[in-house]
Design a protein around this motif. Structure first.
Motif, short mmCIF file in Angstrom:
data_model
loop_
_atom_site.label_atom_id
_atom_site.label_comp_id
_atom_site.label_asym_id
_atom_site.label_seq_id
_atom_site.Cartn_x
_atom_site.Cartn_y
_atom_site.Cartn_z
N ALA A 236 105.34 -20.26 128.43
CA ALA A 236 106.47 -19.59 129.06
C ALA A 236 105.96 -18.47 129.96
N ASP A 237 106.82 -18.00 130.87
CA ASP A 237 106.43 -16.88 131.73
C ASP A 237 106.96 -15.56 131.17
N THR A 238 107.19 -15.52 129.85
CA THR A 238 107.59 -14.30 129.17
C THR A 238 106.51 -13.90 128.18
N GLY A 239 106.47 -12.63 127.84
CA GLY A 239 105.46 -12.17 126.90
C GLY A 239 105.67 -10.71 126.56
N ILE A 240 104.63 -10.07 126.06
CA ILE A 240 104.71 -8.67 125.66
C ILE A 240 103.53 -7.89 126.23
N VAL A 241 103.75 -6.61 126.41
CA VAL A 241 102.69 -5.70 126.83
C VAL A 241 101.87 -5.34 125.60
N THR A 242 100.57 -5.59 125.65
CA THR A 242 99.71 -5.19 124.54
C THR A 242 99.12 -3.80 124.80
N THR A 243 98.30 -3.67 125.81
CA THR A 243 97.78 -2.35 126.22
C THR A 243 98.04 -2.18 127.70
N PHE A 244 98.00 -0.94 128.18
CA PHE A 244 98.32 -0.71 129.59
C PHE A 244 97.69 0.59 130.07
N GLY A 289 104.23 -3.44 123.20
CA GLY A 289 105.26 -4.24 122.56
C GLY A 289 106.45 -4.53 123.46
N MET A 290 106.51 -3.94 124.65
CA MET A 290 107.63 -4.19 125.57
C MET A 290 107.68 -5.66 125.96
N THR A 315 112.41 -7.39 130.18
CA THR A 315 113.52 -8.33 129.97
C THR A 315 114.73 -7.64 129.38
N GLY A 316 114.55 -6.47 128.80
CA GLY A 316 115.64 -5.80 128.11
C GLY A 316 115.77 -6.18 126.65
N GLU A 317 114.93 -7.11 126.18
CA GLU A 317 114.96 -7.52 124.78
C GLU A 317 114.33 -6.44 123.90
N PRO A 318 114.59 -6.47 122.60
CA PRO A 318 113.94 -5.52 121.70
C PRO A 318 112.42 -5.67 121.74
#
Length: 329
Positions: A236-244, A289-290, A315-318
């Motif tokens: 998928a083209d969705t995911g989460i931020v791990t580090t930044f 985690g975003m 995405t606005g998701e939790p």
């Protein structure tokens, strides 16, 4: 799905370059300012030898050197090698010799180009002279090249190199040297399939048959288990931020106004994050985690590149729980 080995791997030219900028200091500054006046100066070491180009510290004692010595613009070829196919950025665009040349009055040799026309016209011990650039700016390129001592210098020299901004007539304190590397990069078959999928708006990775980890971009083999990764997985083209990292400092060539965020994105279904931009919100709002989604460029701009994804945005998701991605850090 299993990867196919029948497709030709992708390849493309890759050019890397930047302008190397450095301050000259008192020794090299004196050298380049003399070149701007069509003079050559060396520096004398503790053992009496005259070094050209000048060295800042004595090769014998390591002490700073400051006894400058004028030398001639003529000298002798110590050794040489013929360059039959010049590269962009070299002193001459026609075949020439790279030569070590010891100028009269110097004890060390300097490397520069010798315009001799053909390799048969060059020999060790040959007398040569400086061909000054038509426009001198305070740079080693003010010596455009060397010529055999008896040869005329009727051919115009090439454009002068870039120079740091300074007042007209002011001493040279900073020099700029363009550094460029051009070569052809060939992607592996696995990378090629990944890039071709991007041209179709798809993200594919490969799964290790031993540990079951999914790698994107695919690597052809699992770096942990050392076995081929032949099973392809569409992600998928969705995911989460791990580090930044929040980029606040501007730099040459920057295309985005700071502040902005470069983050490692872990796509849903993948086990290895990859680096991309996170935009679409204040940089201060980005967090581990975003949940984010790829923002694709218009389809007509797609090609075989991850640049098809302009950036990722919330995405606005939790947020994902830290425990769900901590082992990927």
């Amino acid at each position: 799905m299993t990867a196919s080995a029948s497709e030709t791997p992708l390849s493309a030219p890759l050019d890397i370059g930047f302008d190397y900028t450095r301050s000259t200091g008192p020794v090299l500054g004196r050298f380049v300012n003399a070149l701007r006046e069509r003079r050559v100066e060396g520096v004398r070491g503790s053992d009496g030898r005259v070094h050209v180009p000048p060295v800042e510290y004595d090769p014998v004692t390591a002490a700073p050197l400051d006894e400058f010595v004028p030398v001639a613009a003529e000298g002798t070829v110590v050794s040489w090698s013929w360059c039959a196919e010049p590269l962009d950025g070299q002193p001459l665009s026609r075949p020439f010799a790279w030569a070590l040349i010891r100028l009269d009055g110097a004890d060390t040799a300097m490397l520069h180009a010798l315009d001799a026309g053909a390799p048969g016209n060059v020999h060790t011990g040959q007398r040569v002279r400086v061909r000054w650039a038509d426009e001198t700016v305070g740079h080693i390129r003010d010596i455009a090249y060397f010529l055999p001592a008896e040869a005329p210098d009727t051919t115009p020299t090439e454009a002068p190199p870039p120079v740091a901004q300074r007042e007209d007539g002011a001493p040279v304190a900073v020099v700029i040297t363009p550094v460029h590397l051009g070569y052809r990069h060939s992607a592996s078959p696995e990378e090629s399939r990944y890039l071709r999928a991007l041209a179709e708006g798809r993200l594919i990775g490969q799964r290790c048959p031993a540990c079951a980890k999914v790698y994107i971009p695919p690597r052809g083999a699992c770096p942990t288990d050392g076995v081929p990764t032949t099973e392809e997985v569409e992600l998928a083209d969705t995911g989460i931020v791990t580090t930044f990292c929040i980029v606040n400092v501007p730099f040459l060539g920057q295309r985005i106004q700071p502040p902005y965020v470069a983050a490692y994105i872990l796509l849903d279904g993948a086990d290895i994050p990859f680096l991309h931009l996170v935009l679409g919100c204040d940089a201060a709002d980005v967090r581990m985690g975003m949940r984010v989604r790829a923002a694709w460029k218009p389809r007509e701009d797609w090609w075989t590149s991850l640049e098809n994804i302009s950036h990722f945005e919330p995405t606005g998701e939790p947020d994902a729980a830290y425990e769900s991605f901590a082992h990927h850090l």
